[in-house]
Design an enzyme around this catalytic site. Structure first.
Site, PDB file in Angstrom:
ATOM      1  CD  GLU A  79       8.405  -2.776   8.395  1.00 43.54           C
ATOM      2  OE1 GLU A  79       7.700  -3.769   8.170  1.00 43.54           O
ATOM      3  OE2 GLU A  79       8.978  -2.132   7.499  1.00 43.54           O
ATOM      4  CG  PHE A 135      -0.267   0.436   2.501  1.00 46.02           C
ATOM      5  CD1 PHE A 135      -0.093   1.783   2.798  1.00 46.02           C
ATOM      6  CD2 PHE A 135       0.235  -0.491   3.404  1.00 46.02           C
ATOM      7  CE1 PHE A 135       0.556   2.189   3.969  1.00 46.02           C
ATOM      8  CE2 PHE A 135       0.880  -0.101   4.566  1.00 46.02           C
ATOM      9  CZ  PHE A 135       1.042   1.249   4.841  1.00 46.02           C
ATOM     10  CB  CYS A 181      10.419  -0.270   2.946  1.00 43.26           C
ATOM     11  SG  CYS A 181      11.194   0.368   1.467  1.00 43.26           S
TER      12      CYS A 181
HETATM   13  P1  NAD Z   1       1.515  -6.656   2.991  1.00 39.72           P
HETATM   14  O1  NAD Z   1       2.544  -7.722   3.071  1.00 39.72           O
HETATM   15  O2  NAD Z   1       0.392  -6.682   3.949  1.00 39.72           O
HETATM   16  O3  NAD Z   1       0.846  -6.647   1.528  1.00 39.72           O
HETATM   17  C1  NAD Z   1       1.627  -6.633   0.359  1.00 39.72           C
HETATM   18  C2  NAD Z   1       0.859  -7.307  -0.767  1.00 39.72           C
HETATM   19  O4  NAD Z   1       0.660  -8.693  -0.448  1.00 39.72           O
HETATM   20  C3  NAD Z   1      -0.534  -6.727  -0.999  1.00 39.72           C
HETATM   21  O5  NAD Z   1      -0.768  -6.669  -2.377  1.00 39.72           O
HETATM   22  C4  NAD Z   1      -1.464  -7.711  -0.296  1.00 39.72           C
HETATM   23  O6  NAD Z   1      -2.728  -7.806  -0.903  1.00 39.72           O
HETATM   24  C5  NAD Z   1      -0.724  -9.026  -0.437  1.00 39.72           C
HETATM   25  N1  NAD Z   1      -0.941  -9.935   0.702  1.00 39.72           N
HETATM   26  C6  NAD Z   1      -1.244  -9.591   1.979  1.00 39.72           C
HETATM   27  N2  NAD Z   1      -1.309 -10.702   2.745  1.00 39.72           N
HETATM   28  C7  NAD Z   1      -1.027 -11.749   1.950  1.00 39.72           C
HETATM   29  C8  NAD Z   1      -0.924 -13.152   2.169  1.00 39.72           C
HETATM   30  N3  NAD Z   1      -1.122 -13.676   3.372  1.00 39.72           N
HETATM   31  N4  NAD Z   1      -0.617 -13.935   1.112  1.00 39.72           N
HETATM   32  C9  NAD Z   1      -0.396 -13.409  -0.103  1.00 39.72           C
HETATM   33  N5  NAD Z   1      -0.482 -12.079  -0.365  1.00 39.72           N
HETATM   34  C10 NAD Z   1      -0.793 -11.262   0.638  1.00 39.72           C
HETATM   35  O7  NAD Z   1       2.317  -5.260   3.046  1.00 39.72           O
HETATM   36  P2  NAD Z   1       1.730  -3.793   3.154  1.00 39.72           P
HETATM   37  O8  NAD Z   1       1.188  -3.582   4.517  1.00 39.72           O
HETATM   38  O9  NAD Z   1       0.850  -3.493   1.987  1.00 39.72           O
HETATM   39  O10 NAD Z   1       3.063  -2.921   2.953  1.00 39.72           O
HETATM   40  C11 NAD Z   1       3.919  -2.559   4.002  1.00 39.72           C
HETATM   41  C12 NAD Z   1       5.094  -3.501   4.097  1.00 39.72           C
HETATM   42  O11 NAD Z   1       5.819  -3.490   2.865  1.00 39.72           O
HETATM   43  C13 NAD Z   1       6.105  -3.068   5.158  1.00 39.72           C
HETATM   44  O12 NAD Z   1       6.560  -4.202   5.835  1.00 39.72           O
HETATM   45  C14 NAD Z   1       7.232  -2.437   4.344  1.00 39.72           C
HETATM   46  O13 NAD Z   1       8.492  -2.454   4.971  1.00 39.72           O
HETATM   47  C15 NAD Z   1       7.208  -3.296   3.143  1.00 39.72           C
HETATM   48  N6  NAD Z   1       7.842  -2.620   2.008  1.00 39.72           N
HETATM   49  C16 NAD Z   1       9.089  -3.037   1.645  1.00 39.72           C
HETATM   50  C17 NAD Z   1       9.754  -2.394   0.608  1.00 39.72           C
HETATM   51  C18 NAD Z   1      11.119  -2.819   0.202  1.00 39.72           C
HETATM   52  O14 NAD Z   1      11.555  -2.395  -0.857  1.00 39.72           O
HETATM   53  N7  NAD Z   1      11.836  -3.627   0.968  1.00 39.72           N
HETATM   54  C19 NAD Z   1       9.127  -1.324  -0.060  1.00 39.72           C
HETATM   55  C20 NAD Z   1       7.851  -0.941   0.345  1.00 39.72           C
HETATM   56  C21 NAD Z   1       7.211  -1.597   1.379  1.00 39.72           C
END
Ligand code: NAD
Length: 497
Positions: free
Chosen positions: A382, A150, A282
């Site tokens: 985090e 998101f 992130c």
């Molecule tokens: P999230 O893991 O909840 O969701 C990410 C994606 O995975 C979404 O499209 C979601 O629909 C899907 N998803 C959620 N649960 C799932 C499951 N159980 N099985 C399969 N797919 C699933 O992450 P978020 O809350 O949207 O984003 C924030 C996180 O992303 C933070 O931990 C942040 O650090 C990380 N992030 C990392 C980077 C990087 O480059 N390392 C960049 C941006 C964000």
């Protein structure tokens, strides 16, 4: 009636036949902005087979034409920059300036994708063995899938599909269900820029719409960005099904402050990098490590934090916006409570934050802890909110040991006036992206986004040359042309010279 977001499947934006709709809310008010579909199995299957079919013709399109599409796309994104940022700000709550930054960092990657002809050049060697010439070509791999988080609904989809498609692949995107309007707009603009309509498919949903992509045999590569637990699941499942995967996951980024650092620069850097985007980055700095007398700036840091005021996206005075959801806010408040219970000193507590006129927003005020130790939940987990944990150590080597003991390795930075300290830190620290007097060292798109350790699962990183390798195969051709003089008899053993 609430607007229902269409999906882009087989070249058409069309409504989903699903009965499950996910509300997309304004995080400052809880107003429902639209509903996103949880795509049906057959919609996803149709998107993947349409992408597979499109690949057969797109791979034959000359690379210079593919590059021209990216030039038109980046020009259109620039023209419509503010419009995209407004949509993004509404659904994420980011301040307008920060929303523009999110879009801009994506546009830069599209600009880089226009360099694809030189990025896809192979190598040659004449007469590598007697009368034998060798050349390598870089070729696309097929249908690639992207699953995005998101917190950067423009930048992160733009990390993925433009370069994958510029390389000659087709792409199936699943944006975050929390802010899918921006990715839909990016897809509309991609078609407006002249992309053949079935190169990019956008199929919405949540977890249930992710897993089928990880096992579908027509998908060759999976790019994922999100939390650690989901990243590990995606990486394990995709590679178990013999796909390439690159999974960018969560982080806990430290900024080391040396006694010789300029205290005003330190305070500005910590305020911006810990609280910008409400801490939902992130690469946010979530731990400040003060070496020796550097801790003297704690008073002015606390005062600067106390001045920050969150607010709505269109409030020019707001330092940052709301958290993305009530659940995200509740998780942050729970961690703040744990921090206090586990013995950290909460110098500034943003748990009871209110914003005038917006009583229902997911507000968390700036929060600052000192006396934090590595065993505490607020240090280990985090938090993904405007919360900074401060740790004090005596030497640079202690700081390096602390950072290296973290399971994460996304980003880190050192603030110092000493070239020797900076050199020692960048050489010794086990983190993939290091800033020297730069708090958020996100590499420009001609490099790659190179998180390490628990912040990344895979081999090739996002954008730059590494992403071109991720989205392509190398084919090596060894050739010999016979002429009368070079004719020889059969050779049954490996040629030695
Ligand atoms: P999230 O893991 O909840 O969701 C990410 C994606 O995975 C979404 O499209 C979601 O629909 C899907 N998803 C959620 N649960 C799932 C499951 N159980 N099985 C399969 N797919 C699933 O992450 P978020 O809350 O949207 O984003 C924030 C996180 O992303 C933070 O931990 C942040 O650090 C990380 N992030 C990392 C980077 C990087 O480059 N390392 C960049 C941006 C964000």
């Amino acid at each position: 009636m609430t607007r229902r977001l269409p999906q882009l499947i087989a070249g058409e934006f069309a409504p989903s036949a699903t009965e499950q709709w996910i509300p997309v809310t304004d995080p400052a008010t809880q107003e429902v902005l639209c509903e996103a579909p949880a795509a049906t199995e057959s919609e996803l299957a149709r998107a993947i087979s349409s992408a597979q079919l499109a690949f057969e013709s797109w791979r034959e399109v000359p690379v210079s034409e593919r590059a021209r599409l990216m030039m038109r796309y980046q020009a259109l994104l620039k023209e419509r920059h503010e419009e995209i940022a407004k949509v993004l700000a509404r659904e994420t709550g980011k301040t307008f300036d920060d929303a523009k930054g999110d879009v801009w960092r994506g546009i830069e990657v599209v600009e880089q994708a226009a360099n694809v002809p030189s990025l896809m050049m192979g190598e040659t060697a004449e007469n590598g063995a007697r009368n034998i010439d060798t050349h390598s070509w870089i070729q696309p791999i097929g249908v690639c899938a992207g699953i995005t988080p998101f917190n950067f609904p423009a930048m992160i989809p733009l990390w993925m599909f433009p370069l994958a498609i510029a390389c000659g692949n087709t792409f199936v995107l699943k944006p975050s269900e929390q802010d899918p309007m921006t990715p839909n707009l990016l897809a509309e603009l991609f078609l407006e820029a002249g992309a053949p309509p079935d190169l990019l498919q956008v199929v919405h949903g949540g977890k249930a719409q992710v897993d089928p992509r990880l096992v579908n045999p027509d998908i060759r590569a999976v790019s994922f960005v999100g939390s650690v637990a989901v990243g590990q699941h995606v990486y394990r499942t995709a590679t178990d099904h013999l796909k390439r995967a690159q999974c960018f996951a969560g982080a806990k980024n430290h900024m080391v402050v040396m006694p010789d650092a300029d205290p005003r620069q330190v305070v500005n850097a910590l305020v911006g990098s810990a609280c910008g985007a409400a801490g939902q980055r992130c690469m946010a700095i979530s731990v400040a490590v003060f070496v020796g007398s550097a801790r003297d700036c704690l008073e002015s840091l606390t005062a600067a934090f106390a001045e920050l005021r969150p607010g709505a996206w269109d409030d020019p005075e707001a330092a940052y916006g709301p958290q993305i959801s009530p659940q995200a806010k509740a998780r942050i408040l729970d961690l703040i409570a744990k921090g206090k219970a586990e013995g950290a000193t909460c110098r500034l507590d943003g748990s009871d934050c209110q914003v005038e006129g917006l009583p229902d927003g997911n507000w968390v005020g700036p929060t600052l802890f000192t006396d934090v130790t590595p065993e505490m939940s607020i240090y280990r987990e985090e938090i993904f909110g405007p919360v900074l944990c401060c740790v004090c150590v005596d030497t640079l080597d202690e700081a390096i040991a602390l950072v290296n003991a973290s399971p994460y390795g996304n980003g880190t930075s050192i603030f110092t006036a000493s070239g020797a300290a900076a050199r020692r830190y960048q050489h010794r620290v086990e983190v993939g992206q290091v800033g020297v007097n730069v708090p958020i060292p996100v590499p420009l798109p001609f490099f790659s986004f190179t998180g390490w350790k628990g912040s990344f699962y895979g081999d090739q990183h996002a954008y730059g040359k590494q992403a071109v390798r991720f989205y392509t195969e190398t084919k090596t051709v060894t050739s010999r042309w016979f002429d009368e003089e070079a004719m020889a008899g059969p050779n049954l053993s490996i040629q030695l010279k």
